[in-house]
Design a protein around this motif. Structure first.
Motif, PDB file in Angstrom:
ATOM      1  N   ARG A  50     -50.352 -51.026  45.141  1.00  0.00           N
ATOM      2  CA  ARG A  50     -49.336 -50.156  44.541  1.00  0.00           C
ATOM      3  C   ARG A  50     -49.832 -49.768  43.148  1.00  0.00           C
ATOM      4  O   ARG A  50     -49.281 -50.162  42.123  1.00  0.00           O
ATOM      5  CB  ARG A  50     -48.001 -50.877  44.487  1.00  0.00           C
ATOM      6  N   LEU A  51     -50.899 -49.002  43.134  1.00  0.00           N
ATOM      7  CA  LEU A  51     -51.594 -48.729  41.874  1.00  0.00           C
ATOM      8  C   LEU A  51     -50.764 -47.879  40.924  1.00  0.00           C
ATOM      9  O   LEU A  51     -50.822 -48.075  39.699  1.00  0.00           O
ATOM     10  CB  LEU A  51     -52.935 -48.048  42.159  1.00  0.00           C
ATOM     11  N   ASP A  52     -49.996 -46.933  41.443  1.00  0.00           N
ATOM     12  CA  ASP A  52     -49.181 -46.091  40.569  1.00  0.00           C
ATOM     13  C   ASP A  52     -48.095 -46.918  39.885  1.00  0.00           C
ATOM     14  O   ASP A  52     -47.814 -46.730  38.691  1.00  0.00           O
ATOM     15  CB  ASP A  52     -48.544 -44.946  41.372  1.00  0.00           C
ATOM     16  N   VAL A  53     -47.495 -47.839  40.619  1.00  0.00           N
ATOM     17  CA  VAL A  53     -46.476 -48.709  40.021  1.00  0.00           C
ATOM     18  C   VAL A  53     -47.114 -49.629  38.999  1.00  0.00           C
ATOM     19  O   VAL A  53     -46.572 -49.858  37.909  1.00  0.00           O
ATOM     20  CB  VAL A  53     -45.761 -49.529  41.119  1.00  0.00           C
ATOM     21  N   ALA A  54     -48.282 -50.163  39.341  1.00  0.00           N
ATOM     22  CA  ALA A  54     -48.991 -51.035  38.401  1.00  0.00           C
ATOM     23  C   ALA A  54     -49.322 -50.281  37.115  1.00  0.00           C
ATOM     24  O   ALA A  54     -49.189 -50.828  36.014  1.00  0.00           O
ATOM     25  CB  ALA A  54     -50.269 -51.566  39.043  1.00  0.00           C
ATOM     26  N   MET A  55     -49.728 -49.013  37.243  1.00  0.00           N
ATOM     27  CA  MET A  55     -50.047 -48.213  36.055  1.00  0.00           C
ATOM     28  C   MET A  55     -48.816 -48.028  35.182  1.00  0.00           C
ATOM     29  O   MET A  55     -48.891 -48.158  33.940  1.00  0.00           O
ATOM     30  CB  MET A  55     -50.606 -46.856  36.481  1.00  0.00           C
ATOM     31  N   LYS A  56     -47.676 -47.754  35.786  1.00  0.00           N
ATOM     32  CA  LYS A  56     -46.442 -47.584  35.005  1.00  0.00           C
ATOM     33  C   LYS A  56     -46.092 -48.864  34.252  1.00  0.00           C
ATOM     34  O   LYS A  56     -45.687 -48.825  33.090  1.00  0.00           O
ATOM     35  CB  LYS A  56     -45.290 -47.170  35.918  1.00  0.00           C
ATOM     36  N   ASP A  57     -46.263 -49.998  34.915  1.00  0.00           N
ATOM     37  CA  ASP A  57     -45.943 -51.268  34.272  1.00  0.00           C
ATOM     38  C   ASP A  57     -46.904 -51.583  33.126  1.00  0.00           C
ATOM     39  O   ASP A  57     -46.502 -52.076  32.072  1.00  0.00           O
ATOM     40  CB  ASP A  57     -45.965 -52.399  35.299  1.00  0.00           C
ATOM     41  N   ALA A  81     -59.836 -46.752  39.422  1.00  0.00           N
ATOM     42  CA  ALA A  81     -59.542 -47.043  40.829  1.00  0.00           C
ATOM     43  C   ALA A  81     -59.139 -45.797  41.596  1.00  0.00           C
ATOM     44  O   ALA A  81     -59.168 -45.790  42.830  1.00  0.00           O
ATOM     45  CB  ALA A  81     -58.443 -48.098  40.916  1.00  0.00           C
ATOM     46  N   ARG A  82     -58.752 -44.755  40.869  1.00  0.00           N
ATOM     47  CA  ARG A  82     -58.406 -43.505  41.560  1.00  0.00           C
ATOM     48  C   ARG A  82     -59.641 -42.834  42.137  1.00  0.00           C
ATOM     49  O   ARG A  82     -59.543 -42.007  43.039  1.00  0.00           O
ATOM     50  CB  ARG A  82     -57.716 -42.560  40.587  1.00  0.00           C
ATOM     51  N   ALA A  83     -60.824 -43.227  41.610  1.00  0.00           N
ATOM     52  CA  ALA A  83     -62.061 -42.623  42.092  1.00  0.00           C
ATOM     53  C   ALA A  83     -62.783 -43.505  43.109  1.00  0.00           C
ATOM     54  O   ALA A  83     -63.368 -43.012  44.070  1.00  0.00           O
ATOM     55  CB  ALA A  83     -62.993 -42.345  40.911  1.00  0.00           C
ATOM     56  N   HIS A  84     -62.743 -44.829  42.905  1.00  0.00           N
ATOM     57  CA  HIS A  84     -63.430 -45.730  43.846  1.00  0.00           C
ATOM     58  C   HIS A  84     -62.827 -47.127  43.725  1.00  0.00           C
ATOM     59  O   HIS A  84     -62.243 -47.475  42.701  1.00  0.00           O
ATOM     60  CB  HIS A  84     -64.934 -45.770  43.561  1.00  0.00           C
ATOM     61  N   PRO A  85     -62.958 -47.957  44.779  1.00  0.00           N
ATOM     62  CA  PRO A  85     -62.390 -49.315  44.753  1.00  0.00           C
ATOM     63  C   PRO A  85     -63.036 -50.153  43.662  1.00  0.00           C
ATOM     64  O   PRO A  85     -64.214 -49.979  43.330  1.00  0.00           O
ATOM     65  CB  PRO A  85     -62.719 -49.861  46.144  1.00  0.00           C
ATOM     66  N   LEU A  86     -62.278 -51.080  43.118  1.00  0.00           N
ATOM     67  CA  LEU A  86     -62.767 -51.981  42.079  1.00  0.00           C
ATOM     68  C   LEU A  86     -62.913 -53.386  42.647  1.00  0.00           C
ATOM     69  O   LEU A  86     -62.085 -53.834  43.438  1.00  0.00           O
ATOM     70  CB  LEU A  86     -61.793 -52.007  40.899  1.00  0.00           C
TER      71      LEU A  86
END
Length: 334
Positions: A50-57, A81-86
Motif C-alpha cells: 500500500r505504497l500510496d498510503v505509506a507515502m501519505k503517512d 518504488a514507483r519506478a522499480h521494486p526495492l
C-alpha cells in the motif's frame, strides 16, 4: 515485503515472511511513541504493498518532525518504488553507505520495539529497592537502543515510558578514556546542564552521570564525561551507535525525561541486555538482601570478629587494604 524483511532479518520474522507473534503492548508514551507508531505503520503498509498510503503517512510524519532523517530516507525509497521494486532501505544512487547503514539500524531498532514488545508484568531485576526520596529510576538497554523510565510506586518500580536512544560508537562496557564505549553499571545523575550552558551539539539539555563509580575504579576503568543528553537542533535523532559513550535522546524525549531526574538521587542502570523478572521475584530478592544486611549489622555489633568476617569475600579490597589487613584491623578494634 523485501524492504521490511531486510530490516527484520531472521530474529523478528517467521518463516512465512510474517512478523513474529506480538506480545501484549505496554502503554505508549507520547512524542517518541507517536512517532514510532507512525513510522511502523508506514513500514507495515509497504509490506502490504500500500505504497500510496505509506507515502501519505510518511509525509504526515515529516510535517510533524521535518528533521527526522530516517523518514526522509523512506520517503525517497517510496518515490523510487514507483519506478522499480526495492530490496532494502536506502536504494538511492550515490548515497553515503555508512549513513544509509546507520539509518537502517535505526529503523530496525524502532520497528523491533513495536513487534517485540517489552515483557508484560515484568520489571528489570536491577531495581531491587527505592529510597523514599527517589521518585524515578532509569534503565538503559544498549542492545535494543532503549531507555526505560520507572516510577517509585511505594517502593515498587512502575513502568512510565520508554525512549529510543543512541549509545557508544564501539559498543558497551567502557574501560578507558577515548574508547567510545558506553559504560555498563549503576550510576547516578550528578548535575543538570540547561541548554544555555552547553553547545548546540548536546541539544536541549544534558545530565552528567557518575561514571566511573567505585566499582569501575576498582576494576581499573577510567574516563569521564558520560552524559544523558539531546541532539543538535538540525537533527531529530542519531543512529543507534553514534555517540562517544553518552546516552543520547531526541530533544523532545530529553525534555520529558529531564523533568523526572533528580540530581544526586536518580539511578541510571545501564545494561547491554536487560533482564526482566516477575515483581514477586524482585520482592523476594529485596527481602533476602535486607536479611543479609541485617545479619551483617548484627554480627558487627556482636564484636565477634569471626562471625563478622564471614560476610566478606577473601577477595575483599578497600583503599590500601586487602582481606587480611582488614581482618587484622577488625581484630585489633574488637
Amino acid at each position: 515485503c523485501a524492504l521490511l524483511a531486510s530490516l527484520l532479518a531472521p530474529s523478528a520474522m517467521a518463516m512465512g515472511g510474517k512478523p513474529a507473534a506480538q506480545k501484549r503492548e505496554a502503554p505508549q508514551n507520547q512524542g517518541s511513541g507517536d512517532l514510532e507508531a507512525m513510522l511502523v505503520k508506514s513500514l507495515l503498509e509497504v509490506r502490504q504493498n500500500r505504497l500510496d498510503v505509506a507515502m501519505k503517512d510518511i509525509e504526515a510524519l515529516l510535517n510533524l518532525y521535518p528533521n527526522f532523517k530516517l523518514a526522509h530516507l523512506i520517503r525517497g525509497d517510496l518515490l523510487m518504488a514507483r519506478a522499480h521494486p526495492l530490496s532494502t532501505i536506502g536504494s538511492a544512487a550515490g548515497a553515503s553507505q555508512q549513513q544509509i547503514s546507520d539509518l537502517r539500524e535505526e529503523a530496525r531498532a524502532r520497528l523491533l520495539r513495536h513487534l517485540e514488545q517489552m515483557p508484560v508484568n515484568r520489571v528489570p531485576k536491577y531495581l531491587v529497592q527505592f529510597q523514599p526520596e527517589q521518585h524515578h529510576a532509569i534503565v538503559v538497554d544498549t542492545g535494543k537502543s532503549r531507555l526505560y523510565l520507572f516510577q517509585n510506586d511505594n517502593g515498587t518500580p512502575r513502568y512510565v515510558a520508554d525512549y529510543y536512544v543512541s549509545s557508544g560508537k564501539t559498543g558497551a562496557e567502557k574501560n578507558k578514556e577515548g574508547d567510545q564505549k558506553t559504560p555498563l553499571g549503576v550510576y547516578f545523575v550528578t548535575a543538570s546542564l540547561p541548554k544555555t550552558q552547553i553547545s548546540d551539539f548536546y541539544g536541549s539539555g544534558a545530565f552528567p552521570i557518575s561514571y566511573p563509580n567505585e566499582w569501575d575504579r576498582q576494576q581499573g576503568k577510567n574516563g569521564h564525561g558520560i552524559w544523558l543528553h539531546g541532539v543538535p537542533s538540525d537533527t531529530y535523532s542519531r543512529p543507534p551507535r553514534a555517540s562517544n559513550g553518552c546516552v543520547v535522546l531526541a530533544n523532545p524525549d530529553m525534555d520529558k525525561l529531564g523533568k523526572t531526574l533528580q540530581v544526586g538521587l536518580t539511578p541510571v542502570v545501564i545494561s547491554d541486555n536487560v533482564d526482566w523478572i516477575d515483581p514477586r521475584e524482585l520482592a523476594a530478592q529485596r527481602s533476602e538482601l535486607s536479611r543479609r544486611v541485617e545479619n551483617w549489622r548484627r554480627d558487627w555489633e556482636s564484636v565477634d570478629t569471626d562471625k563478622y568476617l564471614q560476610h566478606y569475600s577473601r577477595n575483599f579490597r578497600a583503599p590500601g587494604q586487602n582481606f587480611h589487613s582488614w581482618e587484622d584491623q577488625k581484630r585489633q578494634v574488637n
